[in-house]
Design an enzyme around this catalytic site. Structure first.
Site, PDB file in Angstrom:
ATOM      1  CG  ASP A  11      19.018  49.985  83.845  1.00 30.35           C
ATOM      2  OD1 ASP A  11      20.070  50.685  83.057  1.00 30.35           O
ATOM      3  OD2 ASP A  11      19.331  49.039  84.997  1.00 30.35           O
ATOM      4  CG  PHE A  47      20.441  50.556  93.068  1.00 29.36           C
ATOM      5  CD1 PHE A  47      20.115  49.930  92.059  1.00 29.36           C
ATOM      6  CD2 PHE A  47      19.132  50.255  93.515  1.00 29.36           C
ATOM      7  CE1 PHE A  47      18.800  48.445  92.333  1.00 29.36           C
ATOM      8  CE2 PHE A  47      18.818  50.050  94.595  1.00 29.36           C
ATOM      9  CZ  PHE A  47      18.132  49.053  93.360  1.00 29.36           C
ATOM     10  CB  VAL A  48      16.953  55.930  91.769  1.00 29.50           C
ATOM     11  CG1 VAL A  48      17.649  56.935  91.085  1.00 29.50           C
ATOM     12  CG2 VAL A  48      16.377  54.896  90.633  1.00 29.50           C
ATOM     13  CE  LYS A 101      19.124  53.313  86.821  1.00 29.01           C
ATOM     14  NZ  LYS A 101      19.261  52.367  87.171  1.00 29.01           N
ATOM     15  CD  GLU A 152       8.726  49.116  83.584  1.00 24.65           C
ATOM     16  OE1 GLU A 152       9.486  49.151  84.441  1.00 24.65           O
ATOM     17  OE2 GLU A 152       9.710  47.879  82.828  1.00 24.65           O
ATOM     18  CG  ASP A 153       9.933  50.808  87.856  1.00 24.68           C
ATOM     19  OD1 ASP A 153       9.890  50.417  86.685  1.00 24.68           O
ATOM     20  OD2 ASP A 153       9.960  49.780  89.032  1.00 24.68           O
ATOM     21  NE  ARG A 185       8.595  46.743  95.920  1.00 28.75           N
ATOM     22  CZ  ARG A 185       9.498  46.663  94.181  1.00 28.75           C
ATOM     23  NH1 ARG A 185       9.340  47.644  93.795  1.00 28.75           N
ATOM     24  NH2 ARG A 185       9.806  45.359  94.519  1.00 28.75           N
ATOM     25  CG  ASP A 199      13.044  46.680  94.894  1.00 34.27           C
ATOM     26  OD1 ASP A 199      12.979  46.971  93.530  1.00 34.27           O
ATOM     27  OD2 ASP A 199      13.493  45.510  95.066  1.00 34.27           O
ATOM     28  N   GLY A 202       7.358  47.954  90.561  1.00 30.65           N
ATOM     29  CA  GLY A 202       7.610  49.684  90.822  1.00 30.65           C
ATOM     30  C   GLY A 202       6.617  50.266  90.332  1.00 30.65           C
TER      31      GLY A 202
HETATM   32  P1  5GP Z   1      15.524  47.130  82.108  1.00 31.86           P
HETATM   33  O1  5GP Z   1      15.061  45.581  80.812  1.00 31.86           O
HETATM   34  O2  5GP Z   1      15.671  48.140  81.673  1.00 31.86           O
HETATM   35  O3  5GP Z   1      17.257  46.389  82.207  1.00 31.86           O
HETATM   36  O4  5GP Z   1      14.987  47.144  83.386  1.00 31.86           O
HETATM   37  C1  5GP Z   1      14.018  48.069  84.292  1.00 31.86           C
HETATM   38  C2  5GP Z   1      13.597  47.358  85.371  1.00 31.86           C
HETATM   39  O5  5GP Z   1      14.533  47.254  85.675  1.00 31.86           O
HETATM   40  C3  5GP Z   1      12.858  47.657  86.081  1.00 31.86           C
HETATM   41  O6  5GP Z   1      11.748  47.887  85.727  1.00 31.86           O
HETATM   42  C4  5GP Z   1      13.087  48.243  87.244  1.00 31.86           C
HETATM   43  O7  5GP Z   1      12.509  46.771  87.799  1.00 31.86           O
HETATM   44  C5  5GP Z   1      14.955  47.439  87.585  1.00 31.86           C
HETATM   45  N1  5GP Z   1      15.670  48.780  87.871  1.00 31.86           N
HETATM   46  C6  5GP Z   1      16.291  49.279  86.657  1.00 31.86           C
HETATM   47  N2  5GP Z   1      17.283  50.332  87.185  1.00 31.86           N
HETATM   48  C7  5GP Z   1      16.601  50.053  89.052  1.00 31.86           C
HETATM   49  C8  5GP Z   1      17.170  51.205  89.697  1.00 31.86           C
HETATM   50  O8  5GP Z   1      18.269  51.847  89.511  1.00 31.86           O
HETATM   51  N3  5GP Z   1      16.727  50.719  90.867  1.00 31.86           N
HETATM   52  C9  5GP Z   1      15.722  49.666  91.005  1.00 31.86           C
HETATM   53  N4  5GP Z   1      15.408  49.789  92.429  1.00 31.86           N
HETATM   54  N5  5GP Z   1      15.383  49.541  90.346  1.00 31.86           N
HETATM   55  C10 5GP Z   1      15.691  48.973  88.926  1.00 31.86           C
END
Ligand code: 5GP
Length: 189
Positions: A113, A162-163, A141, A109-110, A175, A169, A55
């Site tokens: 979450d 969700f974005v 977030k 990081e993208d 993407r 993606d 991402g």
């Molecule tokens: P975390 O471990 O912080 O919960 O999740 C991070 C990963 O979850 C991100 O690198 C991404 O790949 C995915 N992710 C979390 N939220 C979103 C979202 O809103 N959209 C998309 N496309 N991926 C997300």
């Protein structure tokens, strides 16, 4: 993109409707601001940017062009059984062979979450002898956080929706959008 139809203010992707959220211009100005801050704060350093695929590829590319430090860049990919959002159990990783001893690392990081992915990654990199590990993310977030992760550079704090787009993606697609869209919770015809 072919499978996408756009009407004013909403984008239909298969059975999901998204609305434009962050434009290319707004993203670019946030990227420029982050790059400038890093160029000032890391002036005498030789940081190694660790980009978390997939991402972050577009964000990392735009950002790295604006970094005028003696910086290096490397790419990693990590995966879990059920999706890291719920488990944080990372089971495979690639691109993590490099010697990190004594290095100043910037994780790119993208989106943050729950924070579970970065929580795992940061401690993994620290345990491998890095001098410092800082985190840079395009999106965060805050209301979704399950663990506390210290993020030094943030593009945008966003709600728990969700974005997609600009590297992010939906089912491995979209993407390539040059903007960020958000999933519409309530859709009116
Ligand atoms: P975390 O471990 O912080 O919960 O999740 C991070 C990963 O979850 C991100 O690198 C991404 O790949 C995915 N992710 C979390 N939220 C979103 C979202 O809103 N959209 C998309 N496309 N991926 C997300």
């Amino acid at each position: 993109m072919q499978p996408m139809t756009t009407t004013i203010g909403k984008i239909q992707l298969k059975d999901k409707v998204f609305r434009p959220y962050l434009s290319e211009e707004i993203i670019f100005s946030a990227v420029a601001e982050m790059a400038e801050k890093m160029n000032n704060e890391l002036r005498d350093k030789n940081p190694l940017f660790i980009v978390v695929l997939n991402g972050s590829f577009m964000f990392a590319s735009d950002l790295f062009k604006q970094i005028n430090l003696e910086a290096e860049i490397s790419f990693i990919k990590i995966a879990s059984y059920q999706g890291m959002r719920s488990t944080g159990q990372v089971v495979t990783s690639i691109g993590m062979e490099q010697d990190l001893h004594g290095r100043d690392l910037i994780i790119v990081e993208d989106i943050v979450d729950t924070g579970l992915t970065l929580h795992w990654l940061k401690s993994n990199l620290e345990s491998r002898g890095a001098k410092s590990v800082e985190i840079l993310t395009m999106l965060r977030k805050p209301e979704a956080a399950k663990v506390e992760v210290d993020v030094k550079y943030v593009g945008f704090d966003i709600p728990t929706d969700f974005v997609i787009g600009y590297g992010l993606d939906f089912d491995e697609k979209y993407r390539n959008l040059d903007f960020i869209g958000v999933l519409a919770k309530h859709v009116y015809a």
